[in-house]
Design a protein around this motif. Structure first.
Motif, PDB file in Angstrom:
ATOM      1  N   GLY A  61      31.690 -49.979  14.678  1.00  8.44           N
ATOM      2  CA  GLY A  61      32.862 -50.419  15.048  1.00  8.44           C
ATOM      3  C   GLY A  61      33.822 -49.795  16.130  1.00  8.44           C
ATOM      4  O   GLY A  61      33.226 -49.364  16.886  1.00  8.44           O
ATOM      5  N   SER A  62      34.969 -49.358  15.648  1.00  9.29           N
ATOM      6  CA  SER A  62      35.909 -48.648  16.220  1.00  9.29           C
ATOM      7  C   SER A  62      36.428 -47.333  15.868  1.00  9.29           C
ATOM      8  O   SER A  62      37.081 -46.762  16.079  1.00  9.29           O
ATOM      9  CB  SER A  62      37.153 -49.469  16.554  1.00  9.29           C
ATOM     10  OG  SER A  62      37.703 -49.659  15.057  1.00  9.29           O
ATOM     11  N   MET A  63      35.156 -46.853  15.047  1.00  9.95           N
ATOM     12  CA  MET A  63      35.408 -45.484  14.438  1.00  9.95           C
ATOM     13  C   MET A  63      34.008 -44.612  14.396  1.00  9.95           C
ATOM     14  O   MET A  63      33.140 -45.252  14.283  1.00  9.95           O
ATOM     15  CB  MET A  63      36.103 -45.640  12.913  1.00  9.95           C
ATOM     16  CG  MET A  63      35.405 -46.233  12.035  1.00  9.95           C
ATOM     17  SD  MET A  63      36.380 -46.271  10.607  1.00  9.95           S
ATOM     18  CE  MET A  63      35.314 -47.574   9.703  1.00  9.95           C
ATOM     19  N   PHE A  64      34.131 -43.202  14.433  1.00  4.09           N
ATOM     20  CA  PHE A  64      33.171 -42.228  14.423  1.00  4.09           C
ATOM     21  C   PHE A  64      33.062 -42.068  12.787  1.00  4.09           C
ATOM     22  O   PHE A  64      33.943 -41.606  12.440  1.00  4.09           O
ATOM     23  CB  PHE A  64      33.090 -41.322  15.435  1.00  4.09           C
ATOM     24  CG  PHE A  64      33.171 -41.595  16.927  1.00  4.09           C
ATOM     25  CD1 PHE A  64      31.852 -41.552  17.139  1.00  4.09           C
ATOM     26  CD2 PHE A  64      34.035 -42.158  17.662  1.00  4.09           C
ATOM     27  CE1 PHE A  64      31.546 -42.281  18.564  1.00  4.09           C
ATOM     28  CE2 PHE A  64      33.874 -42.575  18.679  1.00  4.09           C
ATOM     29  CZ  PHE A  64      32.344 -42.463  19.412  1.00  4.09           C
ATOM     30  N   ILE A  65      31.905 -41.848  12.402  1.00  5.96           N
ATOM     31  CA  ILE A  65      31.509 -41.166  11.169  1.00  5.96           C
ATOM     32  C   ILE A  65      30.488 -40.244  11.134  1.00  5.96           C
ATOM     33  O   ILE A  65      29.418 -40.751  12.041  1.00  5.96           O
ATOM     34  CB  ILE A  65      31.068 -42.603  10.215  1.00  5.96           C
ATOM     35  CG1 ILE A  65      32.255 -43.610  10.077  1.00  5.96           C
ATOM     36  CG2 ILE A  65      30.891 -41.992   8.728  1.00  5.96           C
ATOM     37  CD1 ILE A  65      32.066 -44.718   9.253  1.00  5.96           C
ATOM     38  N   LYS A  66      30.548 -39.370  10.575  1.00  6.87           N
ATOM     39  CA  LYS A  66      29.378 -38.340  10.191  1.00  6.87           C
ATOM     40  C   LYS A  66      28.228 -38.841   9.416  1.00  6.87           C
ATOM     41  O   LYS A  66      28.836 -38.923   8.149  1.00  6.87           O
ATOM     42  CB  LYS A  66      30.073 -37.054  10.075  1.00  6.87           C
ATOM     43  CG  LYS A  66      30.521 -36.199  11.094  1.00  6.87           C
ATOM     44  CD  LYS A  66      30.616 -34.969  10.838  1.00  6.87           C
ATOM     45  CE  LYS A  66      31.228 -33.859  12.180  1.00  6.87           C
ATOM     46  NZ  LYS A  66      31.362 -32.674  11.636  1.00  6.87           N
ATOM     47  N   PHE A  67      27.038 -38.814   9.622  1.00 11.60           N
ATOM     48  CA  PHE A  67      25.973 -39.155   9.121  1.00 11.60           C
ATOM     49  C   PHE A  67      24.963 -37.999   9.011  1.00 11.60           C
ATOM     50  O   PHE A  67      24.786 -37.448   9.925  1.00 11.60           O
ATOM     51  CB  PHE A  67      25.301 -40.190   9.055  1.00 11.60           C
ATOM     52  CG  PHE A  67      26.041 -41.636   8.847  1.00 11.60           C
ATOM     53  CD1 PHE A  67      26.145 -41.985   7.303  1.00 11.60           C
ATOM     54  CD2 PHE A  67      26.798 -42.452   9.915  1.00 11.60           C
ATOM     55  CE1 PHE A  67      26.601 -42.968   6.925  1.00 11.60           C
ATOM     56  CE2 PHE A  67      27.327 -43.608   9.078  1.00 11.60           C
ATOM     57  CZ  PHE A  67      27.304 -43.889   7.634  1.00 11.60           C
ATOM     58  N   PRO A  68      24.071 -37.925   7.854  1.00  7.99           N
ATOM     59  CA  PRO A  68      23.265 -36.905   8.102  1.00  7.99           C
ATOM     60  C   PRO A  68      22.187 -37.493   9.350  1.00  7.99           C
ATOM     61  O   PRO A  68      21.923 -38.727   9.359  1.00  7.99           O
ATOM     62  CB  PRO A  68      22.367 -37.093   6.464  1.00  7.99           C
ATOM     63  CG  PRO A  68      23.475 -37.521   5.674  1.00  7.99           C
ATOM     64  CD  PRO A  68      24.214 -38.339   6.547  1.00  7.99           C
ATOM     65  N   LYS A  69      21.576 -36.481   9.893  1.00  9.24           N
ATOM     66  CA  LYS A  69      20.540 -36.929  10.842  1.00  9.24           C
ATOM     67  C   LYS A  69      19.521 -37.764  10.281  1.00  9.24           C
ATOM     68  O   LYS A  69      19.188 -38.962  11.236  1.00  9.24           O
ATOM     69  CB  LYS A  69      19.941 -35.493  11.545  1.00  9.24           C
ATOM     70  CG  LYS A  69      19.145 -36.072  12.856  1.00  9.24           C
ATOM     71  CD  LYS A  69      18.850 -34.841  13.429  1.00  9.24           C
ATOM     72  CE  LYS A  69      17.840 -35.104  14.598  1.00  9.24           C
ATOM     73  NZ  LYS A  69      17.088 -33.562  15.203  1.00  9.24           N
ATOM     74  N   ALA A  70      18.953 -37.481   9.282  1.00  8.67           N
ATOM     75  CA  ALA A  70      17.819 -38.584   8.716  1.00  8.67           C
ATOM     76  C   ALA A  70      18.333 -39.725   8.532  1.00  8.67           C
ATOM     77  O   ALA A  70      17.571 -40.966   8.790  1.00  8.67           O
ATOM     78  CB  ALA A  70      17.183 -37.652   7.432  1.00  8.67           C
ATOM     79  N   LYS A  71      19.362 -39.851   7.873  1.00  7.81           N
ATOM     80  CA  LYS A  71      20.053 -41.115   7.673  1.00  7.81           C
ATOM     81  C   LYS A  71      20.257 -41.935   8.824  1.00  7.81           C
ATOM     82  O   LYS A  71      19.792 -43.249   8.811  1.00  7.81           O
ATOM     83  CB  LYS A  71      21.135 -41.226   6.728  1.00  7.81           C
ATOM     84  CG  LYS A  71      21.700 -42.356   6.174  1.00  7.81           C
ATOM     85  CD  LYS A  71      20.987 -43.062   5.369  1.00  7.81           C
ATOM     86  CE  LYS A  71      21.623 -44.133   4.796  1.00  7.81           C
ATOM     87  NZ  LYS A  71      20.981 -45.155   4.038  1.00  7.81           N
ATOM     88  N   THR A  72      20.679 -41.448   9.849  1.00  6.74           N
ATOM     89  CA  THR A  72      20.993 -41.947  11.178  1.00  6.74           C
ATOM     90  C   THR A  72      19.871 -42.573  11.770  1.00  6.74           C
ATOM     91  O   THR A  72      19.830 -43.765  12.273  1.00  6.74           O
ATOM     92  CB  THR A  72      21.908 -40.919  11.921  1.00  6.74           C
ATOM     93  OG1 THR A  72      23.277 -40.660  11.353  1.00  6.74           O
ATOM     94  CG2 THR A  72      22.232 -41.753  13.313  1.00  6.74           C
TER      95      THR A  72
END
Length: 132
Positions: A61-72
């Motif tokens: 959407g309009s924000m950045f969220i950190k996710f684990p690379k595998a989940k991404t």
């Protein structure tokens, strides 16, 4: 307006609506394909840029969220599968819409337009027959 003029107007309206439907479907396919290409670029970037143990920033959407690379990677691959399914469904429906439009205009049905590609099993069978 007399009866003949009314029928001509109705016919032209129906043809215009059918043509608009075809163009809308084509544009949807282009939009989904653009999104699919962006996802492909993201998957390629994930392969090269970051170590597997790190987290990556994902724009939702309009924000950045950190996710684990595998989940991404998993999320993008699921999105790719969904996009492939939607594009294939739209393409199948587009064939019927184009045929309907041609029928309304009195044009003959497009020859070879409803062909589908060979499956991998069919290609293997053909290759095995040709190698004999």
């Amino acid at each position: 307006m007399d009866e003949v003029s009314q029928r001509v107007l109705e016919y032209l309206t129906e043809v215009e609506e059918a043509a608009e439907d075809v163009l809308t479907t084509k544009q949807q396919i282009v939009d989904l394909d653009t999104k699919r290409n962006r996802n492909r670029e993201a998957l390629n970037a994930l392969k090269h840029d970051v170590a597997d143990s790190e987290k990556v920033k994902v724009c939702l959407g309009s924000m950045f969220i950190k996710f684990p690379k595998a989940k991404t990677r998993e999320m993008i691959q699921k999105d790719q599968e969904q996009l492939d399914k939607e594009i294939n469904d739209l393409r199948k429906g587009l064939k019927a819409k184009v045929n309907r439009l041609n029928e309304m205009q009195g044009k003959p049905e497009l020859r070879g337009y409803s062909l589908s590609p060979l499956s991998t099993d069919e290609i293997r069978a053909i290759n095995s027959l040709l190698k004999r």
